[in-house]
Enzyme design. Sequence first.
Site, PDB file in Angstrom:
ATOM      1  N   HIS A   8       0.873  -1.186   0.000  1.00  0.00           N
ATOM      2  CA  HIS A   8       0.000   0.000   0.000  1.00  0.00           C
ATOM      3  C   HIS A   8       0.909   1.236   0.000  1.00  0.00           C
ATOM      4  CE1 HIS A   8      -2.801   2.946   1.812  1.00  0.00           C
ATOM      5  NE2 HIS A   8      -3.777   2.144   1.410  1.00  0.00           N
ATOM      6  N   GLN A  24      -4.640  -5.350   6.731  1.00  0.00           N
ATOM      7  CA  GLN A  24      -5.634  -6.266   6.156  1.00  0.00           C
ATOM      8  C   GLN A  24      -5.590  -7.653   6.800  1.00  0.00           C
ATOM      9  OE1 GLN A  24      -7.955  -5.317   4.162  1.00  0.00           O
ATOM     10  NE2 GLN A  24      -7.166  -3.397   3.336  1.00  0.00           N
ATOM     11  N   LYS A  53     -10.629  -0.919  10.118  1.00  0.00           N
ATOM     12  CA  LYS A  53     -10.820  -2.077   9.232  1.00  0.00           C
ATOM     13  C   LYS A  53     -11.233  -3.327  10.025  1.00  0.00           C
ATOM     14  CE  LYS A  53      -7.327  -0.446   5.950  1.00  0.00           C
ATOM     15  NZ  LYS A  53      -8.113   0.128   4.854  1.00  0.00           N
TER      16      LYS A  53
HETATM   17  N1  7TS Z   1      -1.923  -0.919   4.482  1.00  0.00           N
HETATM   18  C1  7TS Z   1      -2.828  -1.676   3.840  1.00  0.00           C
HETATM   19  C2  7TS Z   1      -2.466  -3.063   3.420  1.00  0.00           C
HETATM   20  C3  7TS Z   1      -4.094  -1.147   3.599  1.00  0.00           C
HETATM   21  O1  7TS Z   1      -4.995  -1.902   2.968  1.00  0.00           O
HETATM   22  C4  7TS Z   1      -4.406   0.166   4.019  1.00  0.00           C
HETATM   23  C5  7TS Z   1      -5.728   0.809   3.706  1.00  0.00           C
HETATM   24  C6  7TS Z   1      -3.427   0.897   4.697  1.00  0.00           C
HETATM   25  C7  7TS Z   1      -2.201   0.319   4.898  1.00  0.00           C
HETATM   26  C8  7TS Z   1      -3.670   2.260   5.217  1.00  0.00           C
HETATM   27  O2  7TS Z   1      -4.505   2.214   6.327  1.00  0.00           O
HETATM   28  P1  7TS Z   1      -4.986   3.552   7.052  1.00  0.00           P
HETATM   29  O3  7TS Z   1      -5.984   3.075   8.043  1.00  0.00           O
HETATM   30  O4  7TS Z   1      -3.783   4.176   7.668  1.00  0.00           O
HETATM   31  O5  7TS Z   1      -5.587   4.410   5.977  1.00  0.00           O
HETATM   32  N2  7TS Z   1      -6.339   0.289   2.557  1.00  0.00           N
HETATM   33  C9  7TS Z   1      -7.373   0.799   1.880  1.00  0.00           C
HETATM   34  C10 7TS Z   1      -7.920   0.136   0.795  1.00  0.00           C
HETATM   35  O6  7TS Z   1      -7.528  -0.933   0.356  1.00  0.00           O
HETATM   36  N3  7TS Z   1      -8.934   0.871   0.314  1.00  0.00           N
HETATM   37  O7  7TS Z   1      -9.040   1.972   1.066  1.00  0.00           O
HETATM   38  C11 7TS Z   1      -8.079   1.947   2.047  1.00  0.00           C
END
Ligand code: 7TS
Length: 412
Positions: A126, A206, A229
């Site tokens: 990501h 995830q 999540k």
């Molecule tokens: N790493 C992974 C594998 C993710 O899927 C996400 C968010 C993040 C980091 C970032 O997380 P945050 O809570 O700091 O934003 N993924 C997604 C997605 O797949 N669609 O929208 C956000």
Amino acid sequence: MNTTLALDVDRVRADFPILSREVHGKPLVYLDSAASSQKPSQVIQAMSDYLEMHHSNVHRGAHELSVEATDAYEGARERLSRFIGAQDPSEFVFTRGTTESINLVAYSWGAGLEAGDEIVLTVMEHHSNIVPWQLLAERSGVTLKFAGLTPEGRLDVDHVRSLIGPSTRLVGLTHVSNSLGVTNPVTEVARLAHEVGALCLVDGAQAVPHKPVDVGALECDFYAFSAHKMCGPTGIGALWARRELLEAMPPFQGGGEMISEVKLERSKWAAIPHKFEAGTPAIAEAVGFGAAADYLTSVGFEGIVAHEADLTSYALDRLLALDGFELFGPSTDRLGVLSFRYGDIHAHDLATILDRQGVAIRAGHHCNQPLMDYLGVDATARASLYLYTSRGEIDALVDALHVARDLFGGFE
Ligand code: 7TS
């Protein structure tokens, strides 16, 4: 006695008020949980109880509400530490989420790196596990290297091995891919990193929502994840790291809560984890984060894992039978985050058509632009499942895809 721990999806769904609403006159079919999950009443209630009856600032006054707020905040930390198999709650830092956790490591731990040092990442990361390291590379001249995939769409561990050498300082990888649904062999990679004295950072955003995680068994050094999540609120997440690492790292941000003494010239830092929690924290969100872990534990990961595996194989059976359906990543041994292309309909058009049927999917690059480049596409459609997803919702997705196909007059 019945000892099976099967998940009763109707009962689970009753915990999520939003799942009973309609969208565009159709029952909501929420297939975007990889972007953010929905929240059960238990989490909403825990946050509202805290805000209604216990709120105050933490770690400050000696009055009763401050004690209750501090107990709620630190109690959530203790339960969440146990939830990911950590023995010592002081190794558990609250952050704004996975993104901030990785920025914290890149900024604070990364301050000790210099030109010539190398960081190994993967093309399936990501953006939040790429861009903080690019910023570090600009500041300090470290070199970034990226491991690719096997033809099936899994991490190419031989490639990882070939990139690791005496200059490697850290190997960073996602536990579960948010586009390909694959689970990476974290322990194997952590051992490869440790063989050359490097550290291993894992992006668990995830993974934690879907499977039991034990940071000790993974043998990693840093583990980052987000509450939103995993049935918890937005704006909070965590960084777990081994005590000696956190103790040696300089603070990330300065301000209240993170100090033990401030003089005009210089200050002393609070002990970990508070050294990394500058300012008034997200207290109600920490309570909701803890309640989310309790909720998942009460439903039980045995049932969640079995339900999602069953649903993923049901979804793949139905979707792969559709003409023009192309899945990205492996079709077996993957979690229920399904990126796909459907005929020649652009992912954004597809998401809009599905939305009119009440079916919420995500379209775009999923903050995985390097992976999209690697796969040779600009965007994919993505349906992602969670513990509250039902077979009927998979059927609704398939029906909506038929509608889309008819609107486009079929495919070549
Ligand atoms: N790493 C992974 C594998 C993710 O899927 C996400 C968010 C993040 C980091 C970032 O997380 P945050 O809570 O700091 O934003 N993924 C997604 C997605 O797949 N669609 O929208 C956000």
